[in-house]
Design an enzyme around this catalytic site. Structure first.
Site, PDB file in Angstrom:
ATOM      1  N   THR A 395       0.875  -1.160   0.000  1.00 39.11           N
ATOM      2  CA  THR A 395       0.000   0.000   0.000  1.00 39.11           C
ATOM      3  C   THR A 395       0.921   1.222   0.000  1.00 39.11           C
ATOM      4  O   THR A 395       2.126   1.091   0.169  1.00 39.11           O
ATOM      5  CB  THR A 395      -0.860  -0.061   1.278  1.00 39.11           C
ATOM      6  OG1 THR A 395      -1.602  -1.272   1.255  1.00 39.11           O
ATOM      7  CG2 THR A 395      -1.804   1.107   1.421  1.00 39.11           C
ATOM      8  N   ASN A 415      -3.559  -3.587  -3.229  1.00 34.07           N
ATOM      9  CA  ASN A 415      -3.494  -4.694  -2.274  1.00 34.07           C
ATOM     10  C   ASN A 415      -2.088  -5.278  -2.281  1.00 34.07           C
ATOM     11  O   ASN A 415      -1.232  -4.802  -1.562  1.00 34.07           O
ATOM     12  CB  ASN A 415      -4.558  -5.759  -2.520  1.00 34.07           C
ATOM     13  CG  ASN A 415      -4.763  -6.639  -1.291  1.00 34.07           C
ATOM     14  OD1 ASN A 415      -4.580  -6.184  -0.165  1.00 34.07           O
ATOM     15  ND2 ASN A 415      -5.116  -7.896  -1.488  1.00 34.07           N
ATOM     16  N   ASP A 437      -8.842  -9.364   0.353  1.00 39.06           N
ATOM     17  CA  ASP A 437      -9.098  -8.748   1.652  1.00 39.06           C
ATOM     18  C   ASP A 437     -10.371  -9.291   2.307  1.00 39.06           C
ATOM     19  O   ASP A 437     -10.604  -9.080   3.497  1.00 39.06           O
ATOM     20  CB  ASP A 437      -9.224  -7.225   1.512  1.00 39.06           C
ATOM     21  CG  ASP A 437      -7.868  -6.533   1.551  1.00 39.06           C
ATOM     22  OD1 ASP A 437      -6.867  -7.202   1.876  1.00 39.06           O
ATOM     23  OD2 ASP A 437      -7.805  -5.328   1.252  1.00 39.06           O
ATOM     24  N   SER A 466     -10.387  -3.576   5.653  1.00 33.94           N
ATOM     25  CA  SER A 466      -9.036  -3.110   5.351  1.00 33.94           C
ATOM     26  C   SER A 466      -8.341  -2.640   6.611  1.00 33.94           C
ATOM     27  O   SER A 466      -8.984  -2.193   7.566  1.00 33.94           O
ATOM     28  CB  SER A 466      -9.098  -1.957   4.342  1.00 33.94           C
ATOM     29  OG  SER A 466      -7.813  -1.393   4.131  1.00 33.94           O
ATOM     30  N   SER A 467      -7.012  -2.708   6.605  1.00 37.43           N
ATOM     31  CA  SER A 467      -6.214  -2.166   7.700  1.00 37.43           C
ATOM     32  C   SER A 467      -5.757  -0.736   7.439  1.00 37.43           C
ATOM     33  O   SER A 467      -5.167  -0.106   8.325  1.00 37.43           O
ATOM     34  CB  SER A 467      -4.979  -3.048   7.936  1.00 37.43           C
ATOM     35  OG  SER A 467      -5.352  -4.339   8.366  1.00 37.43           O
ATOM     36  N   GLY A 487       1.615  -1.256   4.762  1.00 38.06           N
ATOM     37  CA  GLY A 487       2.131  -2.320   5.614  1.00 38.06           C
ATOM     38  C   GLY A 487       1.195  -3.474   5.873  1.00 38.06           C
ATOM     39  O   GLY A 487       1.440  -4.262   6.787  1.00 38.06           O
ATOM     40  N   GLY A 488       0.097  -3.602   5.111  1.00 32.73           N
ATOM     41  CA  GLY A 488      -0.796  -4.733   5.340  1.00 32.73           C
ATOM     42  C   GLY A 488      -1.328  -4.743   6.751  1.00 32.73           C
ATOM     43  O   GLY A 488      -1.766  -3.720   7.292  1.00 32.73           O
TER      44      GLY A 488
END
Length: 585
Positions: A395, A415, A437, A466-467, A487-488
């Site tokens: 991201t 993603n 996701d 989503s984070s 950073g996922g």
């Protein structure tokens, strides 16, 4: 290395703005996404400016944004310009066919809003679409094939933001990106490394190979020029026809034709029906500051507030930054939050999220009471709380602050790195693999190791969890800090630690950015530490407490942040990834 990287960009940067005296050369870490051997004792000086500031993960894009501000554009104008530029200069994450979250503070009204432009599941999607006959998850279908792509949201959001809060036209803000794509950019070491890392993925798709490799199939090397005429054409179509050109025009027709020919799910109806959504942000107080954070389908805002509410009952500053005692409490708050994420978070348009309970004082007290004073919990013993009845590392994030006091925090993504590796023929546009996701099978971890529940199961035209977590701190009613990170699954903890470093430990934004980070996400039951950032004594104490510690093979986030203090803007580009730049004037 830094000077070489900077000089390689000289010709390209001349397209958008001259280099002012107060701009720092991009911070350069080792190639790829591996954790750099940072000297955490060194002082990272922020870039200082009095009028405007742009901080992004890629130097050319930062310069594009600064050029817009210098020409009288506001923060939203610059944000859209940076977003288009990153599609050219940082293709592994910058995009036209991805999704994300944008937070905007409008100085004139004093109002903060968020734009949710996460990808949507196609109408033909189903909860079993990625399951094999024996009930296992088909990872290739969820991550690499055309079926991995959700309906893109980026272009819709950029148009919505520009029309609602911007001052410039689409043509004005997109012009630098068109020129960069058509005339070409100088390949940096980071750009070359990203292509090399994704070589096999991109080589499988003829249109991607055409876009990112030389005619003979070889990779571009640092110092060479790469041009993207098809991408320039696509951005020009958006300038001429607005978002309609992307969602109902020739771009959409080419995208859908490629999908339908290769087993994808996107249709013209999916594209035409996409809408970016304006949502009210989440707000909370902590240590006398006001936090403004992204609501669901971002899980970051809910869980940062949840964790901080639990931690507010402890004197973290008295314990010392990154001491074993402070880390123990923070890790346990992380563990509980990620457990709750697996059960309660999803698309708020499809299910009610118990935000008031998760972020309430009663649950914070319950969380504090469950933390032992001197012993780590095991994740298998930590379950999601019982509510009352009633989310790639690739991201990217950028933060912008203008002379009028408008502020933008934007995080967007394909993603995974380069999404699913598919370029739509004739467009130069990389497709997302945002469908991963979702919880393809509730209870089974996704590509980031995150376990999801029923609320994040696949349903037609639903937004996946989503984070991504754009964030702002307000002080005395005005914006004080703006930040965010890629950073996922590590986005949430990276952003929270920057916020804590400012609010708990009184750090300036450079120190708050540089400080070593750690991460725990319930499952797997491990605490990840950035290398060279923690004392051997602290590590030994944590191990005696029962923590399983792992030196992270990847950096934890790459925050791009701005702080305003005493009428001066301080920009901090995270040194964890190469090429980032804080550009002020």
């Amino acid at each position: 290395m830094k000077m070489r990287h900077f000089l390689l960009q000289a010709a390209t940067l001349a397209l958008v703005a001259a280099q002012p005296a107060n701009a720092a050369a991009p911070a350069v870490a080792p190639s790829g996404n591996s954790a750099p051997l940072l000297d955490y004792a060194a002082i990272h000086h922020p870039v200082v400016a009095r009028h405007g500031m742009v901080v992004s993960q890629e130097a050319i894009a930062s310069e594009v944004g600064r050029g817009i501000l210098e020409r009288g554009g506001n923060a939203v104008d610059a944000a859209v310009a940076v977003g288009f530029a990153l599609a050219v200069t940082l293709p592994k994450a910058g995009n036209l066919a991805g999704g994300g979250f944008m937070m905007i503070y409008d100085a004139k009204s004093g109002k903060t809003i968020t734009i949710d432009y996460k990808e949507l599941a196609p109408y033909a999607a189903s909860r079993t679409m990625f399951l094999t006959p024996d009930g296992k998850v088909d990872l290739a279908a969820a991550r690499e094939k055309r079926s991995a792509s959700g309906v893109p949201g980026t272009v819709a959001a950029f148009e919505l933001a520009l029309k609602t809060y911007g001052t410039m036209t689409m043509g004005q803000v997109a012009a630098p990106a068109i020129e960069l794509a058509r005339k070409g950019i100088v390949v940096t070491p980071d750009y070359a490394d990203s292509i090399h890392f994704a070589h096999d993925k991109l080589a499988r798709n003829p249109a991607a190979a055409k876009a990112f490799f030389k005619p003979d199939g070889s990779e571009y090397q640092p110092g060479e020029v790469i041009r993207q005429p098809d991408l320039a054409w696509s951005i020009e179509q958006i300038v001429k026809g607005g978002a309609r050109a992307f969602y109902t025009g020739e771009i959409a027709r080419r995208m859908v034709a490629d999908q339908q020919a290769q087993g994808g799910y996107l249709t013209m109806r999916d594209m035409a029906d996409y809408k970016a959504v304006i949502r009210e942000p989440l707000r909370a107080t902590y240590r006398g500051y006001e936090l403004v954070l992204m609501p669901p389908p971002s899980s970051g805002g809910v869980h940062i507030i949840q964790m901080l509410k639990a931690l507010e009952g402890f004197d973290l500053k008295g314990m010392g930054h990154n001491s074993a005692a402070a880390m123990h409490l923070t890790i346990e708050a992380m563990r509980q939050a990620y457990a709750d994420r697996s059960k309660y978070l999803g698309d708020p348009d499809f299910s009610k999220i118990p935000i008031d309970w998760l972020d309430g004082e009663a649950y914070a007290r319950q969380t504090r009471a469950a933390i032992s004073g001197d012993k780590a919990r095991l994740s298998r013993d930590v379950a999601p709380g019982l509510a009352p009845m009633a989310e790639s590392p690739n991201t990217t994030h950028y933060s912008i602050w203008d002379a009028q006091g408008n502020v933008v925090s934007n995080t967007y993504s394909l993603n995974y790195s380069f999404g699913n590796g598919v370029v739509v023929p004739g467009t130069g546009i990389l497709m997302n693999n945002g469908m991963d996701d979702f919880s393809a099978r509730p209870g089974v971890p996704n590509g980031y190791g995150l376990v999801g529940g029923e609320r994040n199961a696949i349903e037609p035209h639903k937004r996946s969890l989503s984070s991504m977590t754009p964030a702002m701190i307000f002080k005395d009613g005005k914006p004080y800090v703006v930040t965010g990170s890629p950073g996922g699954s590590r986005i949430i903890t990276a952003v929270m630690q920057v916020l804590m470093n400012v609010m708990d430990y009184d750090m300036n934004i450079a120190d708050a950015t540089d400080a070593a980070r750690f991460h725990e996400q319930w499952l797997p039951d491990e605490v990840y530490l950035e290398p060279n950032g923690f004392s051997p004594d602290t590590i030994a104490i944590l191990k005696r407490m029962g923590y399983r510690l792992e030196e992270s093979s990847m950096t934890i986030g790459s925050t791009q942040s701005i702080m305003k203090s005493g009428g001066v803007l301080y920009g901090a580009a995270d040194p964890r990834r190469p090429g980032a730049l804080a550009a002020g004037y």
